[in-house]
Design a protein around this motif. Structure first.
Motif, mmCIF file in Angstrom:
data_model
loop_
_atom_site.group_PDB
_atom_site.id
_atom_site.type_symbol
_atom_site.label_atom_id
_atom_site.label_comp_id
_atom_site.label_asym_id
_atom_site.label_seq_id
_atom_site.Cartn_x
_atom_site.Cartn_y
_atom_site.Cartn_z
ATOM 1 N N MET A 1 -6.015 0.846 2.923
ATOM 2 C CA MET A 1 -7.440 0.773 3.249
ATOM 3 C C MET A 1 -7.730 1.384 4.617
ATOM 4 O O MET A 1 -8.767 2.019 4.817
ATOM 5 C CB MET A 1 -7.912 -0.679 3.209
ATOM 6 N N SER B 1 0.812 -1.215 0.000
ATOM 7 C CA SER B 1 0.000 0.000 0.000
ATOM 8 C C SER B 1 0.844 1.263 0.000
ATOM 9 O O SER B 1 0.331 2.346 -0.246
ATOM 10 C CB SER B 1 -0.919 0.004 1.234
ATOM 11 N N ALA C 1 -7.467 5.201 4.170
ATOM 12 C CA ALA C 1 -8.562 5.680 3.331
ATOM 13 C C ALA C 1 -9.873 5.705 4.104
ATOM 14 O O ALA C 1 -10.663 6.656 3.999
ATOM 15 C CB ALA C 1 -8.688 4.801 2.089
ATOM 16 N N GLY C 2 -10.123 4.670 4.903
ATOM 17 C CA GLY C 2 -11.334 4.659 5.714
ATOM 18 C C GLY C 2 -11.339 5.757 6.756
ATOM 19 O O GLY C 2 -12.373 6.394 7.005
ATOM 20 N N ASP D 1 -7.030 -0.401 -0.893
ATOM 21 C CA ASP D 1 -8.381 0.052 -1.185
ATOM 22 C C ASP D 1 -8.483 0.312 -2.689
ATOM 23 O O ASP D 1 -7.831 1.227 -3.207
ATOM 24 C CB ASP D 1 -8.693 1.328 -0.403
ATOM 25 N N ASP E 1 -10.754 1.681 -4.393
ATOM 26 C CA ASP E 1 -11.426 2.939 -4.722
ATOM 27 C C ASP E 1 -10.626 4.166 -4.318
ATOM 28 O O ASP E 1 -11.061 5.296 -4.582
ATOM 29 C CB ASP E 1 -12.799 2.994 -4.052
ATOM 30 N N ALA E 2 -9.479 3.973 -3.676
ATOM 31 C CA ALA E 2 -8.685 5.111 -3.222
ATOM 32 C C ALA E 2 -7.876 5.682 -4.378
ATOM 33 O O ALA E 2 -7.509 4.966 -5.308
ATOM 34 C CB ALA E 2 -7.748 4.679 -2.091
#
Length: 236
Positions: free
Chosen positions: A196, A175, A199-200, A186, A188-189
């Motif tokens: 992830m 990541s 991003a969350g 993630d 969608d990031a």
């Protein structure tokens, strides 16, 4: 001194033939495991290799003279003094007593080899193979009557190989996040923010805070009536 006199005065340390044979057997198994690896192998595939190399390292360390991490005969594996004065040993316990003026502390002697070496990065499969090949060359080149320095170098070489395998078995930082190196990505990031977990957290922080809605206070009498708002099954 003649070779005959030298052979009479030398005795092989007890257990060395068995330990050397055991070490060579472990190295043969490690070599077979490494041949199954490939570039891009998952870190979990290095777990068994790291465990096998650590077991072989322990066998090699048993063949070599005992190392001292502090150079202290009383506390060979004690804490290290990060601010040891010039001419003092590295043992924190003894140096603390010296600072208090304790004259019963023995004088520092000749420093022995301390600890085991750790190789510098990068840690790759090719580096691991080179270290293991170097270990095999040394392990099958020594004999039961080899000097102690050769067994010390063998243990050092095995420790280097173990460190490389251990680092390769750690979760990869796919990541790119320094805080969560083993986090999932993630999808969608945006690029560069694939962690992830981060991003969350960022999405939660970007949400507009909502003022909680306060429900009207219910009096005791009204609270009792709430239970009678709906008819009970079979009731009248």
């Amino acid at each position: 001194m003649s070779s005959q006199d030298h052979s009479r005065g030398y005795s092989v340390p007890a257990g060395r033939p068995y330990q050397l044979s055991e070490l060579r057997g472990k190295l043969g198994s490690v070599s077979d495991q490494i041949r199954e690896l490939y570039d891009g192998a998952h870190p979990m595939e290095y777990d068994a290799v790291a465990d096998a190399l650590h077991s072989a390292f322990q066998s090699a360390a048993g063949l070599a003279p005992v190392k001292s991490y502090t150079g202290c005969e009383i506390h060979p594996n004690g804490a290290l003094d990060p601010e040891a004065p010039q001419g003092w040993g590295r043992c924190l316990l003894c140096n603390d007593r010296r600072r208090r003026g304790d004259r019963s502390v023995p004088a520092t002697g000749a420093q022995r080899r301390l600890g085991y070496p750790v190789p510098d990065p990068p840690y790759t499969l090719d580096v691991l193979k080179r270290h293991v090949q170097h270990v095999n060359d040394r392990a099958f080149g020594v004999g039961i009557s080899s000097p102690a320095e050769e067994f010390v170098e063998l243990a050092d070489s095995l420790h280097r190989a173990f460190i490389v395998a251990r680092e390769l078995s750690r979760p990869r930082n796919a990541s790119g996040c320094a805080e969560h190196p083993g986090a999932p990505i993630d999808p969608d990031a945006p690029p560069g923010e694939g962690c992830m977990f981060c991003a969350g957290r960022k999405r939660r922080e970007q949400r507009s805070p909502q003022t909680p809605e306060m429900l009207p206070r219910i009096r005791r009498g009204e609270r009792r009536n709430l239970h009678r708002r709906f008819d009970r099954p079979g009731g009248h």
